[in-house]
Motif scaffolding. Structure first.
Motif, PDB file in Angstrom:
ATOM      1  N   VAL A 204       0.858  -1.181   0.000  1.00  0.00           N
ATOM      2  CA  VAL A 204       0.000   0.000   0.000  1.00  0.00           C
ATOM      3  C   VAL A 204       0.896   1.234   0.000  1.00  0.00           C
ATOM      4  O   VAL A 204       1.724   1.400   0.896  1.00  0.00           O
ATOM      5  N   VAL A 205       0.738   2.072  -1.017  1.00  0.00           N
ATOM      6  CA  VAL A 205       1.517   3.307  -1.115  1.00  0.00           C
ATOM      7  C   VAL A 205       0.657   4.454  -0.601  1.00  0.00           C
ATOM      8  O   VAL A 205      -0.473   4.653  -1.057  1.00  0.00           O
ATOM      9  N   MET A 206       1.205   5.199   0.374  1.00  0.00           N
ATOM     10  CA  MET A 206       0.456   6.288   0.974  1.00  0.00           C
ATOM     11  C   MET A 206       0.956   7.652   0.525  1.00  0.00           C
ATOM     12  O   MET A 206       2.124   7.820   0.186  1.00  0.00           O
ATOM     13  N   TYR A 235       9.060  -4.144 -10.215  1.00  0.00           N
ATOM     14  CA  TYR A 235       8.150  -3.774  -9.118  1.00  0.00           C
ATOM     15  C   TYR A 235       8.738  -2.631  -8.288  1.00  0.00           C
ATOM     16  O   TYR A 235       8.016  -1.714  -7.873  1.00  0.00           O
ATOM     17  N   ARG A 236      10.034  -2.691  -8.076  1.00  0.00           N
ATOM     18  CA  ARG A 236      10.698  -1.630  -7.321  1.00  0.00           C
ATOM     19  C   ARG A 236      10.512  -0.277  -8.024  1.00  0.00           C
ATOM     20  O   ARG A 236      10.233   0.734  -7.376  1.00  0.00           O
ATOM     21  N   THR A 237      10.660  -0.289  -9.341  1.00  0.00           N
ATOM     22  CA  THR A 237      10.511   0.949 -10.118  1.00  0.00           C
ATOM     23  C   THR A 237       9.073   1.464 -10.058  1.00  0.00           C
ATOM     24  O   THR A 237       8.831   2.667  -9.942  1.00  0.00           O
ATOM     25  N   VAL A 238       8.111   0.541 -10.133  1.00  0.00           N
ATOM     26  CA  VAL A 238       6.700   0.931 -10.064  1.00  0.00           C
ATOM     27  C   VAL A 238       6.404   1.641  -8.741  1.00  0.00           C
ATOM     28  O   VAL A 238       5.757   2.696  -8.704  1.00  0.00           O
ATOM     29  N   ILE A 239       6.885   1.066  -7.641  1.00  0.00           N
ATOM     30  CA  ILE A 239       6.627   1.669  -6.328  1.00  0.00           C
ATOM     31  C   ILE A 239       7.356   3.002  -6.194  1.00  0.00           C
ATOM     32  O   ILE A 239       6.800   3.981  -5.677  1.00  0.00           O
ATOM     33  N   LEU A 240       8.598   3.065  -6.681  1.00  0.00           N
ATOM     34  CA  LEU A 240       9.360   4.308  -6.621  1.00  0.00           C
ATOM     35  C   LEU A 240       8.639   5.421  -7.380  1.00  0.00           C
ATOM     36  O   LEU A 240       8.510   6.551  -6.891  1.00  0.00           O
ATOM     37  N   LYS A 241       8.123   5.104  -8.561  1.00  0.00           N
ATOM     38  CA  LYS A 241       7.388   6.103  -9.338  1.00  0.00           C
ATOM     39  C   LYS A 241       6.086   6.493  -8.655  1.00  0.00           C
ATOM     40  O   LYS A 241       5.667   7.645  -8.697  1.00  0.00           O
ATOM     41  N   SER A 242       5.450   5.528  -8.010  1.00  0.00           N
ATOM     42  CA  SER A 242       4.164   5.805  -7.362  1.00  0.00           C
ATOM     43  C   SER A 242       4.328   6.748  -6.179  1.00  0.00           C
ATOM     44  O   SER A 242       3.390   7.438  -5.794  1.00  0.00           O
ATOM     45  N   ASP A 244       6.208   9.289  -6.244  1.00  0.00           N
ATOM     46  CA  ASP A 244       6.408  10.628  -6.803  1.00  0.00           C
ATOM     47  C   ASP A 244       5.103  11.412  -6.687  1.00  0.00           C
ATOM     48  O   ASP A 244       4.059  10.986  -7.173  1.00  0.00           O
ATOM     49  N   HIS A 245       5.146  12.580  -6.069  1.00  0.00           N
ATOM     50  CA  HIS A 245       3.930  13.373  -5.862  1.00  0.00           C
ATOM     51  C   HIS A 245       3.333  13.883  -7.167  1.00  0.00           C
ATOM     52  O   HIS A 245       2.202  14.344  -7.194  1.00  0.00           O
ATOM     53  N   HIS A 246       4.099  13.818  -8.259  1.00  0.00           N
ATOM     54  CA  HIS A 246       3.575  14.301  -9.536  1.00  0.00           C
ATOM     55  C   HIS A 246       2.766  13.234 -10.267  1.00  0.00           C
ATOM     56  O   HIS A 246       2.112  13.506 -11.260  1.00  0.00           O
ATOM     57  N   VAL A 247       2.814  11.977  -9.770  1.00  0.00           N
ATOM     58  CA  VAL A 247       2.037  10.907 -10.387  1.00  0.00           C
ATOM     59  C   VAL A 247       0.595  11.002  -9.912  1.00  0.00           C
ATOM     60  O   VAL A 247       0.326  11.196  -8.727  1.00  0.00           O
ATOM     61  N   ASN A 248      -0.350  10.865 -10.807  1.00  0.00           N
ATOM     62  CA  ASN A 248      -1.757  10.938 -10.429  1.00  0.00           C
ATOM     63  C   ASN A 248      -2.132   9.789  -9.511  1.00  0.00           C
ATOM     64  O   ASN A 248      -1.578   8.696  -9.584  1.00  0.00           O
ATOM     65  N   GLU A 249      -3.102  10.035  -8.654  1.00  0.00           N
ATOM     66  CA  GLU A 249      -3.566   9.004  -7.717  1.00  0.00           C
ATOM     67  C   GLU A 249      -4.252   7.884  -8.489  1.00  0.00           C
ATOM     68  O   GLU A 249      -5.061   8.098  -9.377  1.00  0.00           O
ATOM     69  N   LEU A 250      -3.886   6.640  -8.128  1.00  0.00           N
ATOM     70  CA  LEU A 250      -4.444   5.458  -8.772  1.00  0.00           C
ATOM     71  C   LEU A 250      -4.916   4.489  -7.708  1.00  0.00           C
ATOM     72  O   LEU A 250      -4.418   4.503  -6.582  1.00  0.00           O
ATOM     73  N   GLU A 251      -5.829   3.632  -8.059  1.00  0.00           N
ATOM     74  CA  GLU A 251      -6.288   2.620  -7.113  1.00  0.00           C
ATOM     75  C   GLU A 251      -5.411   1.383  -7.148  1.00  0.00           C
ATOM     76  O   GLU A 251      -5.255   0.701  -6.165  1.00  0.00           O
ATOM     77  N   ASP A 252      -4.822   1.081  -8.286  1.00  0.00           N
ATOM     78  CA  ASP A 252      -4.044  -0.138  -8.389  1.00  0.00           C
ATOM     79  C   ASP A 252      -2.991   0.009  -9.479  1.00  0.00           C
ATOM     80  O   ASP A 252      -3.276   0.574 -10.530  1.00  0.00           O
ATOM     81  N   TRP A 253      -1.777  -0.437  -9.193  1.00  0.00           N
ATOM     82  CA  TRP A 253      -0.721  -0.442 -10.197  1.00  0.00           C
ATOM     83  C   TRP A 253      -0.357  -1.893 -10.496  1.00  0.00           C
ATOM     84  O   TRP A 253      -0.435  -2.765  -9.644  1.00  0.00           O
TER      85      TRP A 253
END
Length: 255
Positions: A204-206, A235-242, A244-253
């Motif tokens: 869970v990314v907060m 997966y590490r890259t996905v979480i790192l990007k998520s 980032d405050h500039h990434v839009n909020e998503l429910e699931d990656w």
């Protein structure tokens, strides 16, 4: 199927003389029985606060939290809690720290403590005192102590954050072995992305100010996991990007 942990519309506010600080805002989350879930996010997003609410250590919040079918209304033996600092009693030896206020003269307690000593690989150190243990060994004692009462949920607040990289990796592997053997629902808070991917079935990314769920990453990798594996790094890259405050909020990656 009843969730191991169900968090419904939880809102947490800290108040001081001048302002109200919204730490958690409309937080909803279901954690399945036996799941290993990790919560990751920037400092101040409310990760540790959320664990304390689940543990029943702080009841000043809006919304509802359930463990199974029971509402959280205070601490309970169905939830174990492990802090970053091991918090062992220096005047008690290893087996006494694990048993706590339960008597080792009770055959059932004695047997359970012996089983846990084997589980956390501390056989032979029963009579050692905290000053004689390394940081990693002390945290293994803390894990055994939390497991003694067979909690339905084990809450871990950055338990390896103060350890060196070698010891941290070793304890991550030990924690996975304990999880697989006991099937205890695990909820881990960490700042370490590699740790989150290595351990978790779900991350869970907060986001912060106020703390809310920004996204959920399901880690579809078999155990044991290799940190140098290409999929692990993806997966590490996905979480790192998520994060980032500039990434839009998503429910699931997913990847």
């Amino acid at each position: 199927m009843v969730s191991a942990v169900k968090i419904d519309h939880v809102r947490k506010t800290f108040r001081n003389d001048q302002e109200r600080i919204h730490v958690l805002e409309d937080f909803d989350l279901s954690i399945k029985q036996g799941e290993f879930l990790t919560i990751i996010g920037p400092s101040g997003c409310g990760k540790s606060t959320l664990l304390k609410l689940i543990a029943g250590l702080d009841l000043d919040f809006e919304g509802q939290i359930r463990i199974g079918e029971k509402f959280v209304n205070g601490p309970s033996k169905d939830r174990g809690f492990i802090f970053q600092e091991h918090r062992l009693f220096p005047w008690l030896n290893v087996e006494q720290n694990i048993s706590g206020n339960l008597s080792l003269k009770n055959p059932n307690i004695r047997s359970k403590v012996d089983q846990l000593l084997s589980l956390v690989k501390l056989k032979g150190f029963e009579k050692a005192y905290p000053r004689q243990l390394s940081g990693g060994m002390s945290q293994r004692v803390a894990i055994a102590r939390a497991l003694l009462r067979n909690p339905e949920v084990l809450l871990l607040d950055e338990p390896f954050g103060a350890l060196d990289a070698f010891t941290r990796n070793h304890l991550q592997e030990a924690l996975l072995e304990i999880w697989k053997e006991n099937q205890t629902t695990m909820v881990l808070v960490t700042h370490d992305i590699d740790e989150a991917v290595f351990l978790s079935s779900k991350v869970v990314v907060m986001d912060a100010k106020p703390g809310r769920i920004k996204g959920i990453v399901s880690i579809d990798l078999p155990y044991p996991r290799t940190r140098t594996n290409k999929s692990f790094q993806e997966y590490r890259t996905v979480i790192l990007k998520s994060l980032d405050h500039h990434v839009n909020e998503l429910e699931d990656w997913s990847i």
